[in-house]
Design a protein around this motif. Structure first.
Motif, short mmCIF file in Angstrom:
data_model
loop_
_atom_site.label_atom_id
_atom_site.label_comp_id
_atom_site.label_asym_id
_atom_site.label_seq_id
_atom_site.Cartn_x
_atom_site.Cartn_y
_atom_site.Cartn_z
N TYR A 57 56.82 54.29 28.77
CA TYR A 57 55.53 54.81 29.19
C TYR A 57 54.51 53.68 29.33
O TYR A 57 53.65 53.69 30.25
CB TYR A 57 55.01 55.86 28.20
CG TYR A 57 53.60 56.29 28.49
CD1 TYR A 57 53.33 57.17 29.55
CD2 TYR A 57 52.53 55.83 27.73
CE1 TYR A 57 52.04 57.56 29.84
CE2 TYR A 57 51.23 56.22 28.02
CZ TYR A 57 50.99 57.07 29.07
OH TYR A 57 49.70 57.47 29.36
N VAL A 58 54.58 52.68 28.42
CA VAL A 58 53.67 51.53 28.50
C VAL A 58 53.87 50.79 29.81
O VAL A 58 52.91 50.43 30.50
CB VAL A 58 53.88 50.60 27.29
CG1 VAL A 58 53.00 49.36 27.41
CG2 VAL A 58 53.58 51.34 25.99
N ASN A 59 55.14 50.56 30.18
CA ASN A 59 55.42 49.87 31.44
C ASN A 59 54.92 50.67 32.64
O ASN A 59 54.39 50.11 33.60
CB ASN A 59 56.92 49.61 31.56
CG ASN A 59 57.45 48.70 30.47
OD1 ASN A 59 56.74 47.80 30.02
ND2 ASN A 59 58.68 48.92 30.03
N THR A 60 55.12 51.99 32.60
CA THR A 60 54.66 52.84 33.70
C THR A 60 53.14 52.81 33.83
O THR A 60 52.59 52.69 34.93
CB THR A 60 55.13 54.28 33.48
OG1 THR A 60 56.55 54.31 33.39
CG2 THR A 60 54.68 55.18 34.63
N PHE A 61 52.46 52.89 32.68
CA PHE A 61 51.00 52.87 32.71
C PHE A 61 50.49 51.54 33.24
O PHE A 61 49.60 51.50 34.11
CB PHE A 61 50.45 53.14 31.31
CG PHE A 61 48.95 53.01 31.23
CD1 PHE A 61 48.13 54.08 31.58
CD2 PHE A 61 48.35 51.83 30.81
CE1 PHE A 61 46.75 53.97 31.51
CE2 PHE A 61 46.98 51.71 30.75
CZ PHE A 61 46.17 52.78 31.10
N LEU A 62 51.01 50.43 32.72
CA LEU A 62 50.52 49.11 33.13
C LEU A 62 50.80 48.83 34.60
O LEU A 62 50.10 48.04 35.23
CB LEU A 62 51.16 48.03 32.26
CG LEU A 62 50.77 48.03 30.78
CD1 LEU A 62 51.53 46.97 30.01
CD2 LEU A 62 49.26 47.85 30.62
N GLY A 63 51.83 49.46 35.16
CA GLY A 63 52.14 49.25 36.56
C GLY A 63 51.32 50.10 37.52
O GLY A 63 51.32 49.83 38.73
#
Length: 246
Positions: A57-63
């Protein structure tokens, strides 16, 4: 399977919305309020996602967060919600320790995967906000070293650009803007040699013969009459008288 559905739903939430309030009147305000509320909701899920074992989820949000807000707005919401985690003594696994680990994971992933988000010369406000946070909450940590290293690298990138903006030196002899012409540099020259003295003219043949005669006469006179002598005058021997025979 459940984790995949959660991430897909959250990714859909992240990608919705625009870049901020638009238009005018009540519609613009409602749209801006809706996006702000959505951003707060998405930022609030970052730490629980890490603690719950959903780092994707962190990767999705930051992208995808750039469609909703700026990096500074995300940091403001993140630090306002979770505040500053003071470096207090606590056993591993406690609530504060878990929060610190989750924040370190979120910020570390952000700095490593998206360093361009913090390239804001010349002051780098977002990165300096992260540096101040980790210096206070996680002194001596790997995240603090990572933040300082990224800041040094980004500041170093600005040095060549600053040097290239400097005006090039003007060639000698040309007139600078608003000033007098620069003096031209002259090549060094060796001193001129002093003129040699001209030889005295040789005497004419007749004059040379006369001088030779005078020199010869002077030499003869000095040999005949050597000049006064310091000793007594010399006397000639007396000649005996001649006797006449008768």
């Amino acid at each position: 399977m459940e984790s995949s559905r959660i991430c897909a739903h959250e990714q859909e939430e992240v990608t919705l919305g625009g870049a901020g309030p638009s238009g005018s009147g009540d519609e613009a305000y409602r749209a801006w309020s809706l996006q702000r509320h959505r951003l707060e909701k998405l930022v609030a899920k970052l730490v629980p996602a890490v603690l719950g074992g959903h780092p994707s989820y962190v990767n999705t949000f930051l992208g995808n967060y750039r469609a909703l807000a700026t990096a500074q707005q995300v940091l403001d919401h993140l630090f306002q919600r979770y505040g500053c985690v003071l470096p207090v003594t606590e056993e591993d696994g406690g609530p504060l320790h878990q929060l610190k680990q989750a924040m370190a994971s979120i910020l570390g992933t952000w700095l490593f995967q998206y360093p361009d988000d913090f390239h804001q010369p010349p002051e780098f406000p977002c990165l300096k906000t992260v540096v101040a946070y980790v210096e206070l909450s996680m002194p001596g940590s790997d995240l603090e070293q990572q933040a300082h290293l990224l800041l040094a690298q980004l500041e170093q990138l600005e040095l060549p650009e600053a040097d290239s903006d400097a005006p090039a030196p003007e060639p000698a002899g040309e007139t600078p803007l608003g000033g007098a012409p620069a003096p031209a540099l002259l090549p060094a020259t060796a001193p001129e040699p002093e003129p040699e003295p001209e030889p005295e003219p040789e005497p004419e043949p007749e004059q040379r013969d006369a001088l030779s005669c005078e020199a010869a006469a002077s030499s003869l006179l000095s040999a005949v009459d050597p000049g006064p002598s310091s000793g007594p005058p010399s006397t000639l021997p007396e000649t005996p008288p001649l006797k006449l025979s008768h």
